[in-house]
Design a protein around this motif. Structure first.
Motif, PDB file in Angstrom:
ATOM      1  N   PHE A   1       1.047  -1.295   0.031  1.00  0.00           N
ATOM      2  CA  PHE A   1      -0.091  -0.254   0.685  1.00  0.00           C
ATOM      3  C   PHE A   1       0.536   0.789  -0.215  1.00  0.00           C
ATOM      4  O   PHE A   1       0.328   2.032  -0.600  1.00  0.00           O
ATOM      5  CB  PHE A   1      -1.143   0.140   1.096  1.00  0.00           C
ATOM      6  N   GLY A   2       2.188   1.140   0.046  1.00  0.00           N
ATOM      7  CA  GLY A   2       3.404   2.326   0.256  1.00  0.00           C
ATOM      8  C   GLY A   2       2.366   3.606   1.390  1.00  0.00           C
ATOM      9  O   GLY A   2       1.992   3.082   2.576  1.00  0.00           O
ATOM     10  N   ASP A   3       2.035   4.163   0.867  1.00  0.00           N
ATOM     11  CA  ASP A   3       1.547   5.697   1.636  1.00  0.00           C
ATOM     12  C   ASP A   3       0.704   5.657   1.805  1.00  0.00           C
ATOM     13  O   ASP A   3      -0.136   6.697   2.804  1.00  0.00           O
ATOM     14  CB  ASP A   3       2.178   6.754   1.303  1.00  0.00           C
ATOM     15  N   LYS A   4       0.117   4.661   0.965  1.00  0.00           N
ATOM     16  CA  LYS A   4      -1.843   4.494   1.378  1.00  0.00           C
ATOM     17  C   LYS A   4      -2.168   3.438   2.757  1.00  0.00           C
ATOM     18  O   LYS A   4      -3.544   3.523   2.521  1.00  0.00           O
ATOM     19  CB  LYS A   4      -2.183   3.812   0.189  1.00  0.00           C
ATOM     20  N   ILE A   5      -0.868   3.294   3.387  1.00  0.00           N
ATOM     21  CA  ILE A   5      -2.088   2.519   4.797  1.00  0.00           C
ATOM     22  C   ILE A   5      -1.413   3.411   5.696  1.00  0.00           C
ATOM     23  O   ILE A   5      -0.090   3.969   5.800  1.00  0.00           O
ATOM     24  CB  ILE A   5      -1.406   1.680   4.778  1.00  0.00           C
ATOM     25  N   ASP A   6      -2.259   3.942   7.228  1.00  0.00           N
ATOM     26  CA  ASP A   6      -2.186   4.569   8.225  1.00  0.00           C
ATOM     27  C   ASP A   6      -1.834   2.982   9.202  1.00  0.00           C
ATOM     28  O   ASP A   6      -3.299   2.970   9.623  1.00  0.00           O
ATOM     29  CB  ASP A   6      -2.350   6.212   8.620  1.00  0.00           C
ATOM     30  N   THR A   7      -0.727   2.540  10.162  1.00  0.00           N
ATOM     31  CA  THR A   7      -1.739   1.981  11.072  1.00  0.00           C
ATOM     32  C   THR A   7      -2.066   2.851  12.431  1.00  0.00           C
ATOM     33  O   THR A   7      -0.512   3.687  13.226  1.00  0.00           O
ATOM     34  CB  THR A   7      -0.501   1.434  11.212  1.00  0.00           C
ATOM     35  N   VAL A   8      -3.025   2.699  12.941  1.00  0.00           N
ATOM     36  CA  VAL A   8      -3.117   3.337  14.078  1.00  0.00           C
ATOM     37  C   VAL A   8      -3.482   2.876  15.586  1.00  0.00           C
ATOM     38  O   VAL A   8      -3.719   3.552  16.591  1.00  0.00           O
ATOM     39  CB  VAL A   8      -4.742   4.337  13.793  1.00  0.00           C
ATOM     40  N   TYR A   9      -3.284   1.283  15.339  1.00  0.00           N
ATOM     41  CA  TYR A   9      -3.367   0.513  16.995  1.00  0.00           C
ATOM     42  C   TYR A   9      -2.751  -0.536  16.624  1.00  0.00           C
ATOM     43  O   TYR A   9      -2.537  -1.303  15.423  1.00  0.00           O
ATOM     44  CB  TYR A   9      -4.942   0.093  16.938  1.00  0.00           C
ATOM     45  N   VAL A  10      -1.988  -0.817  17.060  1.00  0.00           N
ATOM     46  CA  VAL A  10      -1.374  -2.275  17.743  1.00  0.00           C
ATOM     47  C   VAL A  10      -1.689  -2.512  18.890  1.00  0.00           C
ATOM     48  O   VAL A  10      -1.410  -2.223  19.916  1.00  0.00           O
ATOM     49  CB  VAL A  10       0.751  -2.160  17.122  1.00  0.00           C
ATOM     50  N   SER A  11      -1.415  -4.190  18.814  1.00  0.00           N
ATOM     51  CA  SER A  11      -1.422  -4.799  20.517  1.00  0.00           C
ATOM     52  C   SER A  11      -0.700  -6.701  20.087  1.00  0.00           C
ATOM     53  O   SER A  11      -0.842  -7.114  18.735  1.00  0.00           O
ATOM     54  CB  SER A  11      -2.558  -5.786  19.986  1.00  0.00           C
ATOM     55  N   GLU A  12       0.267  -6.595  21.054  1.00  0.00           N
ATOM     56  CA  GLU A  12       1.113  -7.703  20.899  1.00  0.00           C
ATOM     57  C   GLU A  12       1.542  -7.704  23.177  1.00  0.00           C
ATOM     58  O   GLU A  12       2.049  -6.588  23.358  1.00  0.00           O
ATOM     59  CB  GLU A  12       2.314  -7.779  20.298  1.00  0.00           C
ATOM     60  N   TRP A  13       0.798  -8.911  22.974  1.00  0.00           N
ATOM     61  CA  TRP A  13       1.437  -9.202  24.379  1.00  0.00           C
ATOM     62  C   TRP A  13       2.893  -9.694  24.817  1.00  0.00           C
ATOM     63  O   TRP A  13       2.902  -9.549  26.260  1.00  0.00           O
ATOM     64  CB  TRP A  13       0.432  -9.778  25.423  1.00  0.00           C
ATOM     65  N   ASP A  14       3.393 -10.219  23.861  1.00  0.00           N
ATOM     66  CA  ASP A  14       4.687 -10.951  24.011  1.00  0.00           C
ATOM     67  C   ASP A  14       5.807  -9.242  25.031  1.00  0.00           C
ATOM     68  O   ASP A  14       5.729  -8.719  22.846  1.00  0.00           O
ATOM     69  CB  ASP A  14       5.266 -11.395  23.375  1.00  0.00           C
ATOM     70  N   GLU A  15       6.710  -9.633  25.825  1.00  0.00           N
ATOM     71  CA  GLU A  15       7.744  -8.385  25.681  1.00  0.00           C
ATOM     72  C   GLU A  15       8.785  -8.279  24.666  1.00  0.00           C
ATOM     73  O   GLU A  15       8.742  -7.403  24.725  1.00  0.00           O
ATOM     74  CB  GLU A  15       7.480  -8.304  27.277  1.00  0.00           C
ATOM     75  N   TYR A  16       9.108  -9.589  24.424  1.00  0.00           N
ATOM     76  CA  TYR A  16      10.193  -9.441  23.964  1.00  0.00           C
ATOM     77  C   TYR A  16       9.745  -8.997  22.175  1.00  0.00           C
ATOM     78  O   TYR A  16      10.829  -8.192  21.342  1.00  0.00           O
ATOM     79  CB  TYR A  16      10.695 -10.890  23.650  1.00  0.00           C
ATOM     80  N   ALA A  17       8.629  -9.459  21.980  1.00  0.00           N
ATOM     81  CA  ALA A  17       8.340  -9.567  20.682  1.00  0.00           C
ATOM     82  C   ALA A  17       7.532  -7.796  20.659  1.00  0.00           C
ATOM     83  O   ALA A  17       8.681  -6.895  19.259  1.00  0.00           O
ATOM     84  CB  ALA A  17       7.274 -10.307  20.138  1.00  0.00           C
TER      85      ALA A  17
END
Length: 338
Positions: free
Chosen positions: A28-44
């Motif tokens: 998508f190049g600059d046509k996508i914008d991440t607005v939220y991230v969820s990940e519970w592993d602290e090292y990841a």
């Protein structure tokens, strides 16, 4: 022309180290914008933050997140945990319990969030074993759940080795378009780049002696394999042909001994870690984390600063970026015409 100027907002659930996001950003190049991230592993989380600079914090346990607190989004990316359905695990499915959390039902959090926000598209990746788990009933439940909240569901098993990386890795990919979006033209990509071999992704310079196996350890592997072969099992170490392909690197980072290679460039056999015996003189070594990153299609600019143990686990749990990018390109075609 206006549709081509659209910027799609996305969320990255069970984000791992961002492989799915990376594939979509390539497409998508600059046509996508991440607005939220969820990940519970602290090292990841640490590896993710090092490679993606967002102006918000990574959320932890998604089961504790209220869907109303997530910003609106158009695309849901969700590589929900595979261990509950993996051939390498116990395949407990919806009964799987891990640290008090049912990994098999975490997809229901994807459903819960998407039912509230109604994004244009939902993208999921999982192990091939999901398709035939519990005689196909598990996969049917997952597809039905998305259909019941208003989505048209497409799915296909694709192999990473067909998309320019030398890894024999079959995974199921699920793409669900909201029913008001005309998606009948959607098709999964045909991979036709299967001539990449392990030699193509090997480190250019000789690697540390720490990746080379000791004579005592090799002897242990040989005996272990012989015991399993006597029982009719196919378990055990495997040395891969450099002109061939690696087996799937798997959840948890296991399987390093299933993807050994021969690299005779080492000149100094002085151990740098405590080993039993001595460093083998046949050039048998594990692949490095960077080589595993390349097996998954991550660029060499992707930063790897954690200890090897964490990196092997992270890449084993991750996705093949090339496959994600190819599917994302097909998704973009549908969205741009909607």
């Amino acid at each position: 022309m206006e549709t081509n100027k659209t910027t799609y907002k996305s969320i990255d659930l069970f984000a791992g180290i961002g492989g799915i996001r990376l594939g979509f950003e390539r497409a998508f190049g600059d046509k996508i914008d991440t607005v939220y991230v969820s990940e519970w592993d602290e090292y990841a989380q640490k590896t993710y933050k090092e490679n993606f600079k967002d102006n918000f914090d990574i959320a932890g346990d998604i089961t504790q997140v209220d869907e109303k607190d997530i910003p609106d989004f158009d695309i849901c990316l969700a590589g929900f945990p595979c261990q509950a359905f993996s051939m390498a695990g116990k395949r407990m499915g919806f009964d799987d319990d891990y640290k008090g959390m049912c990994r098999g039902t975490l997809f229901q959090d994807v459903v819960r969030i998407c039912e509230y926000h109604k994004p244009k598209v939902i993208f999921c990746e999982n192990v091939k074993g999901l398709t035939n788990h519990d005689k196909g009933r598990t996969f049917k439940i997952i597809k039905n759940a998305f259909e019941q909240i208003g989505y048209t569901v497409y799915s296909k098993v694709l192999n990473s080795k067909d998309f320019g990386v030398p890894q024999n890795r079959e995974r199921i990919y699920i793409v669900a378009f909201r029913k008001d979006i005309e998606s009948t033209g959607f098709k999964f990509p045909d991979g036709n780049e299967s001539d990449t071999c392990i030699q193509d992704i090997m480190e250019k310079e000789p690697v540390s002696v720490k990746y080379y196996l000791s004579t005592v350890y090799i002897d242990t592997l040989v005996k272990h394999k012989a015991r399993h072969e006597a029982k009719g099992n196919g378990f055990g170490y495997e040395i891969r042909d450099l002109k061939g392909q690696a087996g799937a690197i798997v959840c948890g980072g296991m399987g390093r001994e299933r993807n050994l290679i021969v690299d005779t460039r080492l000149k100094d056999f002085t151990p740098v870690t405590h080993i039993k015996g001595e460093v083998n003189r046949d050039g048998i070594r594990r692949m490095t984390p960077r080589e595993w990153a390349r097996l998954q299609g991550f660029p060499d600019t992707y930063k790897l600063s954690l200890a090897d143990t964490h990196l092997y686990k992270q890449f084993g749990n991750s996705v093949t970026v090339n496959v994600i990018e190819a599917i994302a390109n097909e998704i973009k075609k549908v969205l741009d015409q909607a």
